[in-house]
Design a protein around this motif. Structure first.
Motif, PDB file in Angstrom:
ATOM      1  N   GLY A 152      -9.236   1.739  -3.887  1.00  0.00           N
ATOM      2  CA  GLY A 152     -10.514   1.057  -3.712  1.00  0.00           C
ATOM      3  C   GLY A 152     -10.577  -0.237  -4.505  1.00  0.00           C
ATOM      4  N   PHE A 153     -10.110  -0.189  -5.754  1.00  0.00           N
ATOM      5  CA  PHE A 153     -10.093  -1.395  -6.584  1.00  0.00           C
ATOM      6  C   PHE A 153      -9.104  -2.438  -6.039  1.00  0.00           C
ATOM      7  CE2 PHE A 153     -12.222   1.030 -10.018  1.00  0.00           C
ATOM      8  CZ  PHE A 153     -13.183   0.080 -10.354  1.00  0.00           C
ATOM      9  N   VAL A 154      -7.993  -1.986  -5.475  1.00  0.00           N
ATOM     10  CA  VAL A 154      -7.014  -2.911  -4.889  1.00  0.00           C
ATOM     11  C   VAL A 154      -7.636  -3.651  -3.710  1.00  0.00           C
ATOM     12  CG1 VAL A 154      -4.856  -3.049  -3.594  1.00  0.00           C
ATOM     13  CG2 VAL A 154      -4.978  -1.656  -5.658  1.00  0.00           C
ATOM     14  N   ILE A 155      -8.352  -2.903  -2.851  1.00  0.00           N
ATOM     15  CA  ILE A 155      -9.020  -3.530  -1.711  1.00  0.00           C
ATOM     16  C   ILE A 155     -10.067  -4.537  -2.194  1.00  0.00           C
ATOM     17  CG2 ILE A 155     -10.521  -3.119   0.281  1.00  0.00           C
ATOM     18  CD1 ILE A 155      -9.210  -0.360   0.538  1.00  0.00           C
ATOM     19  N   LEU A 156     -10.855  -4.137  -3.186  1.00  0.00           N
ATOM     20  CA  LEU A 156     -11.898  -5.018  -3.726  1.00  0.00           C
ATOM     21  C   LEU A 156     -11.292  -6.291  -4.290  1.00  0.00           C
ATOM     22  CD1 LEU A 156     -14.887  -5.415  -4.400  1.00  0.00           C
ATOM     23  CD2 LEU A 156     -14.474  -4.209  -6.563  1.00  0.00           C
ATOM     24  N   ILE A 167       0.838  -1.205   0.000  1.00  0.00           N
ATOM     25  CA  ILE A 167       0.000   0.000   0.000  1.00  0.00           C
ATOM     26  C   ILE A 167       0.870   1.251   0.000  1.00  0.00           C
ATOM     27  CG2 ILE A 167      -1.629   1.363   1.364  1.00  0.00           C
ATOM     28  CD1 ILE A 167      -2.948  -0.920  -0.056  1.00  0.00           C
ATOM     29  N   GLY A 168       1.953   1.238   0.811  1.00  0.00           N
ATOM     30  CA  GLY A 168       2.843   2.391   0.879  1.00  0.00           C
ATOM     31  C   GLY A 168       3.553   2.654  -0.431  1.00  0.00           C
ATOM     32  N   VAL A 169       4.037   1.573  -1.058  1.00  0.00           N
ATOM     33  CA  VAL A 169       4.710   1.708  -2.355  1.00  0.00           C
ATOM     34  C   VAL A 169       3.732   2.205  -3.411  1.00  0.00           C
ATOM     35  CG1 VAL A 169       5.805   0.401  -4.233  1.00  0.00           C
ATOM     36  CG2 VAL A 169       6.510   0.005  -1.871  1.00  0.00           C
ATOM     37  N   LEU A 170       2.505   1.692  -3.381  1.00  0.00           N
ATOM     38  CA  LEU A 170       1.484   2.122  -4.340  1.00  0.00           C
ATOM     39  C   LEU A 170       1.180   3.602  -4.170  1.00  0.00           C
ATOM     40  CD1 LEU A 170      -0.606   1.395  -6.525  1.00  0.00           C
ATOM     41  CD2 LEU A 170      -2.192   0.811  -4.675  1.00  0.00           C
ATOM     42  N   ASN A 171       0.989   4.056  -2.936  1.00  0.00           N
ATOM     43  CA  ASN A 171       0.729   5.472  -2.672  1.00  0.00           C
ATOM     44  C   ASN A 171       1.879   6.339  -3.164  1.00  0.00           C
ATOM     45  OD1 ASN A 171      -1.747   5.021  -1.453  1.00  0.00           O
ATOM     46  ND2 ASN A 171      -0.908   4.902   0.607  1.00  0.00           N
ATOM     47  N   ASN A 172       3.097   5.910  -2.822  1.00  0.00           N
ATOM     48  CA  ASN A 172       4.286   6.661  -3.215  1.00  0.00           C
ATOM     49  C   ASN A 172       4.431   6.731  -4.729  1.00  0.00           C
ATOM     50  OD1 ASN A 172       7.543   6.175  -3.860  1.00  0.00           O
ATOM     51  ND2 ASN A 172       7.109   7.829  -2.421  1.00  0.00           N
ATOM     52  N   GLY A 173       4.198   5.599  -5.400  1.00  0.00           N
ATOM     53  CA  GLY A 173       4.320   5.555  -6.852  1.00  0.00           C
ATOM     54  C   GLY A 173       3.316   6.456  -7.530  1.00  0.00           C
ATOM     55  N   LEU A 174       2.090   6.470  -7.030  1.00  0.00           N
ATOM     56  CA  LEU A 174       1.054   7.319  -7.624  1.00  0.00           C
ATOM     57  C   LEU A 174       1.384   8.800  -7.462  1.00  0.00           C
ATOM     58  CD1 LEU A 174      -2.148   5.366  -6.493  1.00  0.00           C
ATOM     59  CD2 LEU A 174      -1.156   5.446  -8.792  1.00  0.00           C
ATOM     60  N   GLN A 197      -7.536   7.429  -4.767  1.00  0.00           N
ATOM     61  CA  GLN A 197      -8.579   6.781  -3.978  1.00  0.00           C
ATOM     62  C   GLN A 197      -9.278   5.688  -4.784  1.00  0.00           C
ATOM     63  OE1 GLN A 197      -9.280   7.316  -0.719  1.00  0.00           O
ATOM     64  NE2 GLN A 197      -7.545   8.703  -0.669  1.00  0.00           N
ATOM     65  N   VAL A 198      -9.517   5.969  -6.060  1.00  0.00           N
ATOM     66  CA  VAL A 198     -10.169   4.990  -6.929  1.00  0.00           C
ATOM     67  C   VAL A 198      -9.303   3.738  -7.061  1.00  0.00           C
ATOM     68  CG1 VAL A 198     -10.954   4.518  -9.291  1.00  0.00           C
ATOM     69  CG2 VAL A 198     -11.437   6.735  -8.231  1.00  0.00           C
ATOM     70  N   VAL A 199      -8.014   3.941  -7.305  1.00  0.00           N
ATOM     71  CA  VAL A 199      -7.084   2.815  -7.470  1.00  0.00           C
ATOM     72  C   VAL A 199      -7.031   1.978  -6.200  1.00  0.00           C
ATOM     73  CG1 VAL A 199      -4.668   2.170  -7.804  1.00  0.00           C
ATOM     74  CG2 VAL A 199      -5.690   3.958  -9.231  1.00  0.00           C
TER      75      VAL A 199
END
Length: 324
Positions: A307-311, A285-292, A303-305
């Motif tokens: 949300g889809f990752v959690i789903l 999650i941290g790497v994804l946030n940082n990359g975005l 937030q959309v991305v």
């Protein structure tokens, strides 16, 4: 048997494979991703989520959920900051109770533990579903934060307090050390103690656990208290890093922690999962946030991305549960 073992191995490696692929993609898209400074930045940022997610893991393992961790984080950070800067003025006797750095931190941790205790007590005493009880606490704690801060940030907390969130020790940021200590303690708790075995037993089959003599109420309350204290730890780190207690701190933090838990392989139905898996999930999650952020993706699309990752993680968890 061989096929089953291979399936189990793939399931355990899935988060690691996902992290590797994510890092490869981000390193190709941004030349700033694979740098030492960015790596430490990511580790510092995920330290808070790791602390919260470890507590969330213990709760989810008992088939529970805690939606209040973000609000608890905000309130505990505000209490710590407020007591450190302003103390407690007693107008009736014209006296003032001041707090040292350690005293203010301990007060924040106590508040987190009490809020967690209240969650556990309501859930076990009145049989309120964890989702509803903690959703109520989300609102209660956020409201108390606004009342305590009067809607304004509490800032100017001093260099000693700021060191917790921004300082370094033996070549690593202090928040990373704190999260590492939390991971070690939680790993020991879940793998080497009776309460760890009880947590898994309750999540696996609560009726059977009760018949075997496990005090269900005591274990559940203990788990929610631990989660509350760890949310307070996260709140203190966030407040220290910003040198300010923000009334709206911790917004949507519960979503990141739940995402880390599920991505790390902990089943939402309880009884299956591990602390180290959650840590890996928090890193993803941290790497994804940082990359975005590095790719200048709009916060709204972030937030959309997520949300889809959690789903996707929940769908995979349900598929694995059916396969068993």
């Amino acid at each position: 048997m061989k096929t089953l073992n291979n399936t189990i191995s793939v399931e355990k490696l899935r988060p690691l494979i996902a992290l590797f692929l994510l890092c490869v993609v981000l390193s190709l898209l941004s030349d700033k991703f694979l740098t030492v400074n960015n790596a430490w930045n990511v580790m510092r940022q995920i330290s808070v989520n790791i602390c919260i997610s470890v507590g969330m893991t213990l709760i989810v393992l008992t088939s529970g959920i805690d939606l209040s961790v973000g609000s608890v984080l905000a309130l505990c950070g505000a209490v710590t900051a407020g007591l450190l800067k302003n103390g407690i003025p007693i107008e009736a006797t014209n006296t003032y109770v001041g707090f040292t750095l350690l005293g203010a931190i301990l007060a924040g941790l106590v508040v987190g533990g009490l809020l967690g205790f209240f969650n556990g007590w309501v859930i076990t005493k009145f049989k309120v579903p964890p989702f509803v009880a903690t959703l109520a606490m989300l609102t209660i704690a956020r409201g108390l934060t606004m009342l305590f801060t009067k809607g304004f940030p509490i800032s100017g907390l001093g260099k000693e307090f700021a060191f917790i969130g921004t300082g370094w020790f033996w070549g690593m940021p202090i928040p990373v050390w704190i999260s590492l200590i939390v991971i070690i303690i939680a790993f020991w708790l879940t793998t080497r103690t009776k309460i760890g075995r009880y947590i898994y037993a309750i999540g696996g089959n609560e009726k059977a656990a009760k018949l075997s003599g496990i005090n269900i109420k005591k274990v559940k309350i203990t788990v929610y208290v631990i989660a509350g204290v760890l949310a307070a730890v996260g709140g203190i780190m966030v407040t220290s890093r910003l040198d300010s207690a923000q009334p709206n701190a911790g917004m949507s933090f519960e979503l990141d922690s739940i995402a880390a838990v599920v991505i790390g392989g902990t089943s939402l139905s309880g009884g299956r999962g591990a602390i180290l898996g959650t840590v890996l999930g928090a890193i993803i999650i941290g790497v994804l946030n940082n990359g975005l952020v590095l790719l200048n993706v709009s916060p709204f699309w972030q937030q959309v991305v997520k949300g889809f990752v959690i789903l996707l993680a929940v769908i995979i968890d349900k598929a694995n549960s059916k396969a068993e």
